[in-house]
Design a protein around this motif. Structure first.
Motif, mmCIF file in Angstrom:
data_model
loop_
_atom_site.group_PDB
_atom_site.id
_atom_site.type_symbol
_atom_site.label_atom_id
_atom_site.label_comp_id
_atom_site.label_asym_id
_atom_site.label_seq_id
_atom_site.Cartn_x
_atom_site.Cartn_y
_atom_site.Cartn_z
ATOM 1 N N GLY A 193 75.092 43.394 79.571
ATOM 2 C CA GLY A 193 74.793 42.535 78.436
ATOM 3 C C GLY A 193 75.057 41.083 78.744
ATOM 4 N N ALA A 194 74.291 40.211 78.107
ATOM 5 C CA ALA A 194 74.481 38.764 78.207
ATOM 6 C C ALA A 194 74.389 38.210 76.792
ATOM 7 C CB ALA A 194 73.424 38.128 79.112
ATOM 8 N N ILE A 195 75.514 37.737 76.284
ATOM 9 C CA ILE A 195 75.601 37.284 74.895
ATOM 10 C C ILE A 195 75.349 35.791 74.839
ATOM 11 C CG2 ILE A 195 77.007 37.258 72.817
ATOM 12 C CD1 ILE A 195 76.306 40.040 73.980
ATOM 13 N N ALA A 196 74.402 35.396 74.026
ATOM 14 C CA ALA A 196 74.021 33.989 73.935
ATOM 15 C C ALA A 196 75.140 33.156 73.320
ATOM 16 C CB ALA A 196 72.749 33.852 73.098
ATOM 17 N N PHE A 197 75.258 31.939 73.796
ATOM 18 C CA PHE A 197 76.238 31.003 73.233
ATOM 19 C C PHE A 197 75.757 30.496 71.880
ATOM 20 C CE2 PHE A 197 77.529 26.556 72.615
ATOM 21 C CZ PHE A 197 78.910 26.728 72.549
ATOM 22 N N ASP A 198 76.679 30.450 70.944
ATOM 23 C CA ASP A 198 76.367 29.956 69.606
ATOM 24 C C ASP A 198 77.387 28.888 69.240
ATOM 25 O OD1 ASP A 198 75.644 29.480 67.033
ATOM 26 O OD2 ASP A 198 76.083 31.487 66.264
ATOM 27 N N PRO A 199 76.969 27.622 69.076
ATOM 28 C CA PRO A 199 77.941 26.569 68.734
ATOM 29 C C PRO A 199 78.610 26.796 67.384
ATOM 30 C CG PRO A 199 75.673 25.771 68.549
ATOM 31 C CD PRO A 199 75.603 27.105 69.189
ATOM 32 N N LYS A 200 78.011 27.645 66.527
ATOM 33 C CA LYS A 200 78.591 27.930 65.219
ATOM 34 C C LYS A 200 79.306 29.280 65.198
ATOM 35 C CE LYS A 200 74.961 25.333 62.809
ATOM 36 N NZ LYS A 200 73.888 25.394 61.781
ATOM 37 N N ALA A 201 79.703 29.750 66.375
ATOM 38 C CA ALA A 201 80.313 31.077 66.458
ATOM 39 C C ALA A 201 81.618 31.157 65.670
ATOM 40 C CB ALA A 201 80.564 31.436 67.917
ATOM 41 N N LYS A 202 82.380 30.065 65.609
ATOM 42 C CA LYS A 202 83.640 30.083 64.862
ATOM 43 C C LYS A 202 83.402 30.209 63.360
ATOM 44 C CE LYS A 202 86.413 27.513 68.214
ATOM 45 N NZ LYS A 202 87.276 26.318 68.430
ATOM 46 N N ASP A 203 82.291 29.662 62.900
ATOM 47 C CA ASP A 203 81.979 29.737 61.471
ATOM 48 C C ASP A 203 81.380 31.081 61.080
ATOM 49 O OD1 ASP A 203 82.807 27.090 61.254
ATOM 50 O OD2 ASP A 203 80.797 26.327 61.691
ATOM 51 N N ARG A 204 80.704 31.731 62.006
ATOM 52 C CA ARG A 204 80.105 33.028 61.719
ATOM 53 C C ARG A 204 80.318 33.960 62.910
ATOM 54 N NH1 ARG A 204 73.615 31.725 62.107
ATOM 55 N NH2 ARG A 204 73.646 30.682 64.136
ATOM 56 N N PRO A 205 81.553 34.440 63.102
ATOM 57 C CA PRO A 205 81.846 35.295 64.273
ATOM 58 C C PRO A 205 81.116 36.627 64.232
ATOM 59 C CG PRO A 205 83.713 35.225 62.770
ATOM 60 C CD PRO A 205 82.742 34.203 62.284
ATOM 61 N N LEU A 206 80.886 37.166 62.997
ATOM 62 C CA LEU A 206 80.202 38.461 62.880
ATOM 63 C C LEU A 206 78.711 38.218 62.728
ATOM 64 C CD1 LEU A 206 82.699 40.232 60.462
ATOM 65 C CD2 LEU A 206 82.851 39.878 62.941
ATOM 66 N N ILE A 207 78.083 37.779 63.784
ATOM 67 C CA ILE A 207 76.696 37.324 63.720
ATOM 68 C C ILE A 207 75.740 38.461 63.377
ATOM 69 C CG2 ILE A 207 76.313 37.649 66.191
ATOM 70 C CD1 ILE A 207 74.962 34.787 64.001
ATOM 71 N N VAL A 208 76.025 39.679 63.821
ATOM 72 C CA VAL A 208 75.142 40.813 63.531
ATOM 73 C C VAL A 208 75.139 41.118 62.040
ATOM 74 C CG1 VAL A 208 74.690 43.251 64.009
ATOM 75 C CG2 VAL A 208 75.481 41.746 65.844
#
Length: 487
Positions: free
Chosen positions: A218-233
């Motif tokens: 797997g290769a997980i894309a970087f998300d600059p807003k990951a801290k605001d929405r950690p549960l992206i799925v």
């Protein structure tokens, strides 16, 4: 390295290369414009013999002068030729000093001698060149005159007088700027390659392949807003980053783990995204209809309860010490077949608890009850918890943060697992840039978007697929919903 690697290095370090090129041009410009302009003036002297006989005598005379041309050209920079010029023009220099700016050359197979003088003053350069031509003529005739004769068999004639040049011969500004730019470009490329060679951080799947043969699942894309929405799925199921977790889910289901499906998800160091990767993978598996047990086995800095918004005061620790039954503390989450076992209170002996027989029995019972068991474990290098726990599961998934973890750290983490005999099921590359030279495989996903691919898969229009995804997200229960399991 392959050609693609060099192209990636150039793309990644283009700013360094550009700055080095500009610096090279700047240095060349500074050098050129601070130099004193030097002018070159040239006069030409023709050498002949004074014979008037047969053809054979003329040929002998020509051979004689040809054999002497180099000698006559070298005479130009000797004191016997220069001293009369210095005295005639009143130059404030010596013969050796004047010789440093004067040259006499003879073109091959000719009887011409070119006298070139370089000086900051173009008029003086021309005067000196003409004076040297005249002095050379007198000197050669004097040296070649036999003792019993008053006439020299060799005659020198000035065929071209020097004229004051209009433009300086040096510095050659365009040439210097071009050379400075080339030197700067070469220096920039050298710095870029050196940085790449010395940089051992893992940025692409190729860097992982240099360390291990373990498959990259797997290769997980970087998300600059990951801290605001950690549960992206859960929060944005139609996003490209959520799609990367679905790709990870698919690859995980194809792993042959001998009929077992319990995984420890860990990393080399903290802050590589292992906890969010574990939770999002669990949600993606539950969305696919799998019964998923998510266990927070990080008994040092537990994060699962915080991310999911559930009560984590009681959990795995209470089960392992016999204070509670797993069915009393394991909670369902959302409108999915996903159950979460928080870490509970932080114990003084986490390694001993995770390596205990009670933990081993718990994993075996959960494997019978659930399709997949995921354990969020501490990083491998600081503590041994994950390595101990991985031996009791079907395998470990090692999360590697692109651009943060280096090859030595990953190698140390894999060694920690192999030392205890744990199986490494795969490597997950996280925080992968979606653009730039280190991006990996997101062009198609970002160009078409998850909504389109999801609609095609289900045979629906893109807008219908997105609408359904949003409705599904809204229908999920609050993150803190509690319900006891049957385990």
């Amino acid at each position: 390295m392959e050609l693609s690697d060099y192209i990636r290095i150039l793309r990644k370090n283009w700013l360094v290369i550009l700055l080095a090129t500009i610096l090279g041009i700047g240095v060349a410009a500074a050098y050129s414009y601070t130099r004193t302009p030097m002018y070159e003036a040239s006069s030409t002297v023709f050498v002949s013999t004074q014979t008037s006989g047969t053809v054979q005598e003329l040929q002998q005379g020509s051979s004689f002068t040809q054999s002497r041309m180099t000698t006559y050209a070298n005479l130009v920079t000797t004191p016997v030729v220069m001293n009369p010029v210095i005295a005639e023009l009143g130059l404030d220099t010596s013969a050796s000093g004047l010789a440093s700016v004067v040259s006499g050359t003879n073109t091959l197979n000719t009887q011409l001698i070119t006298i070139t003088v370089t000086d900051p003053d173009p008029v003086l350069a021309a005067d000196v060149a003409n004076a040297l031509g005249a002095s050379l003529t007198e000197t050669v005739e004097k040296l070649e005159t036999p003792a019993d004769s008053t006439t020299s068999p060799v005659r020198l004639s000035r065929v071209r007088d020097a004229l004051p040049p209009q433009t300086p011969a040096s510095p050659n500004i365009p040439l210097n700027l071009a050379l400075g730019g080339l030197v700067g470009l070469a220096l920039g490329i050298g710095i870029a390659v050196l940085r790449s060679v010395l940089d051992t951080r893992i940025r692409t799947p190729r860097d992982i392949e240099l360390v291990t043969d373990t498959p990259i699942i797997g290769a997980i894309a970087f998300d600059p807003k990951a801290k605001d929405r950690p549960l992206i799925v859960h929060d944005d199921p139609a996003s490209p980053r959520a799609e990367t977790f679905r790709a990870l889910r698919t690859n995980l289901q194809f792993l042959d783990m001998g009929g077992r499906a319990s995984f420890v998800i860990t990393s080399s160091l903290p802050s590589e995204g292992k906890s969010t990767s574990t939770i999002n993978l669990a949600i993606a598996l539950a969305d696919a209809g799998k019964r998923v047990a998510l266990i927070d086995t990080d008994l040092r800095k537990p994060k699962v309860a915080e991310y999911l918004g559930i009560e984590g005061g009681a959990g795995l620790t209470d089960v392992l010490i016999g204070r509670a039954q797993v069915g009393d503390v394991m909670l369902p989450w959302g409108q999915r077949s996903m159950f979460v076992l928080p870490a509970g209170r932080i114990p003084p002996n986490p390694s001993e608890l995770l390596g205990s027989q009670r933990m081993h029995d718990l994993l075996q019972s959960l494997e019978k009850e659930f399709d997949v068991v995921l354990c969020d474990a501490p990083p491998l290098l600081p503590v041994t918890d994950a390595a101990i726990l991985a031996k009791a599961t079907s395998g470990a998934l090692v999360v590697v943060a692109a651009g943060r973890t280096n090859r030595h750290q990953l190698n140390g983490a894999l060694d920690a697992l192999s030392t205890v005999g744990a199986k490494v099921a795969g490597v997950v590359l996280s925080m992968v840039p979606t653009r730039g030279p280190d991006s990996y495989g997101y062009g198609y996903g970002y160009g078409y978007g998850y909504g389109y691919g999801h609609a095609v898969e289900r045979g629906k229009a893109p807008n219908q697929a997105k609408t359904k995804a949003k409705k599904a997200a809204k229908n999920d229960e609050p993150r803190g919903a509690r319900r006891r399991t049957s385990v």
